[in-house]
Design a protein around this motif. Sequence first.
Motif, short mmCIF file in Angstrom:
data_model
loop_
_atom_site.label_atom_id
_atom_site.label_comp_id
_atom_site.label_asym_id
_atom_site.label_seq_id
_atom_site.Cartn_x
_atom_site.Cartn_y
_atom_site.Cartn_z
N ILE A 135 -18.83 22.31 24.47
CA ILE A 135 -17.88 22.29 23.74
C ILE A 135 -16.87 23.54 23.55
CG2 ILE A 135 -17.34 22.42 21.20
CD1 ILE A 135 -19.50 20.24 20.55
N GLN A 136 -17.54 24.62 23.58
CA GLN A 136 -16.71 26.00 23.79
C GLN A 136 -15.94 25.96 25.03
OE1 GLN A 136 -16.61 28.46 21.40
NE2 GLN A 136 -17.66 26.90 20.12
N GLN A 137 -16.38 25.49 26.04
CA GLN A 137 -15.83 25.58 27.32
C GLN A 137 -14.55 24.67 27.43
OE1 GLN A 137 -18.71 24.63 30.32
NE2 GLN A 137 -18.82 26.70 30.90
N VAL A 138 -14.74 23.17 26.61
CA VAL A 138 -13.67 22.26 26.61
C VAL A 138 -12.50 22.74 25.42
CG1 VAL A 138 -13.13 20.25 25.98
CG2 VAL A 138 -15.35 20.33 27.33
N LEU A 139 -13.14 23.58 24.68
CA LEU A 139 -12.15 24.12 23.47
C LEU A 139 -11.39 25.24 24.32
CD1 LEU A 139 -11.27 23.97 20.72
CD2 LEU A 139 -13.02 25.82 20.01
N LYS A 140 -11.98 26.18 24.83
CA LYS A 140 -11.10 27.32 25.71
C LYS A 140 -10.18 26.46 26.43
CE LYS A 140 -11.69 31.63 27.60
NZ LYS A 140 -10.47 32.08 27.04
N ALA A 141 -10.61 25.58 27.14
CA ALA A 141 -9.69 24.84 28.25
C ALA A 141 -8.52 24.33 27.53
CB ALA A 141 -10.38 23.93 28.99
N ASN A 142 -8.61 23.95 26.51
CA ASN A 142 -7.69 23.47 25.60
C ASN A 142 -6.77 24.34 24.73
OD1 ASN A 142 -7.48 20.66 26.25
ND2 ASN A 142 -9.58 20.39 25.39
N GLY A 144 -7.85 26.00 22.16
CA GLY A 144 -8.29 26.07 20.75
C GLY A 144 -7.71 24.94 20.13
N ASN A 145 -7.26 24.00 21.04
CA ASN A 145 -6.73 22.63 20.20
C ASN A 145 -7.90 21.67 19.74
OD1 ASN A 145 -5.56 20.00 19.58
ND2 ASN A 145 -3.76 20.95 20.76
N ILE A 146 -8.17 21.73 18.47
CA ILE A 146 -9.30 20.84 17.99
C ILE A 146 -9.24 19.50 18.42
CG2 ILE A 146 -10.76 20.14 16.03
CD1 ILE A 146 -11.28 23.06 16.61
N SER A 147 -7.97 18.80 17.97
CA SER A 147 -7.66 17.22 18.37
C SER A 147 -7.84 17.10 19.78
CB SER A 147 -6.20 17.19 17.68
OG SER A 147 -6.26 17.43 16.50
N GLN A 148 -7.25 17.89 20.71
CA GLN A 148 -7.11 17.70 22.14
C GLN A 148 -8.73 17.77 22.54
OE1 GLN A 148 -4.96 16.23 24.20
NE2 GLN A 148 -6.35 16.48 26.06
N THR A 149 -9.50 18.64 22.30
CA THR A 149 -10.91 18.96 22.65
C THR A 149 -11.55 17.74 22.23
OG1 THR A 149 -10.61 21.34 22.45
CG2 THR A 149 -12.83 20.24 22.26
N ALA A 150 -11.40 17.15 20.71
CA ALA A 150 -12.07 15.90 20.38
C ALA A 150 -11.87 14.64 21.26
CB ALA A 150 -11.99 15.88 18.67
N ARG A 151 -10.57 14.60 21.61
CA ARG A 151 -10.40 13.61 22.27
C ARG A 151 -10.87 13.45 23.62
NH1 ARG A 151 -5.42 13.91 19.84
NH2 ARG A 151 -4.32 15.29 21.40
N GLN A 152 -11.06 14.78 24.29
CA GLN A 152 -11.66 14.88 25.59
C GLN A 152 -13.00 14.54 25.47
OE1 GLN A 152 -10.57 18.55 27.29
NE2 GLN A 152 -8.57 17.60 28.18
N LEU A 153 -13.92 15.01 24.45
CA LEU A 153 -15.28 15.00 24.22
C LEU A 153 -15.59 13.41 23.66
CD1 LEU A 153 -16.02 18.31 22.70
CD2 LEU A 153 -16.38 17.53 25.10
N ASN A 154 -14.39 12.78 23.50
CA ASN A 154 -14.84 11.21 22.85
C ASN A 154 -15.75 11.53 21.50
OD1 ASN A 154 -14.57 8.69 22.81
ND2 ASN A 154 -16.38 8.40 23.95
#
Length: 171
Positions: A135-142, A144-154
């Motif tokens: 989750i931290q890696q995906v959040l950093k790649a985005n 810090g955008n929570i909404s985009q990270t949530a979409r990518q993580l389904n």
Amino acid sequence: MKLLLVEDDVPYAQTLMRRLEKHGLTVQHVTTIDEMLTAVDSCSFDYFLLDMKLDKANSVNFIATIKQHHPCSKVVLLTGYASIATAVEAIKLGADDYLTKPASTSLILQTLLGEKTDNLEAEIMSPERLEWEHIQQVLKANDGNISQTARQLNMHRRTLQRKLQKKPAYK
């Protein structure tokens, strides 16, 4: 051997200071980024032990400044909110090492003084910890955008926010 301890948890810092001083280090303690920058400008230090999160500031952003003023000093980041993404970022910015809380005094000393021993057991991450790291890696790649990270993580955005508020599981 002079150490600047940057830690906003005063009781923890006082305990750590006593333990480090028993091993021959001279420790100066500061609790804010402003105090840290003043100390960096005015004194010479062999070691820096930085808590990553200081109130609303992040000490990772000041590693380059410390290294610029004290290029031969060793900088170690200590955090209770560890992730692979922040560890990589800290090392890229010039940190010499990265430790997660709770870290034993002996591990901190070994890291600061460069006396690594083979008796440190390798930790195996739990599935919960692996999830948190991902989750931290995906959040950093985005960025810090929570909404985009949530979409990518389904994942639902609120579920992601709850997971981010929890401290990571270490075992």
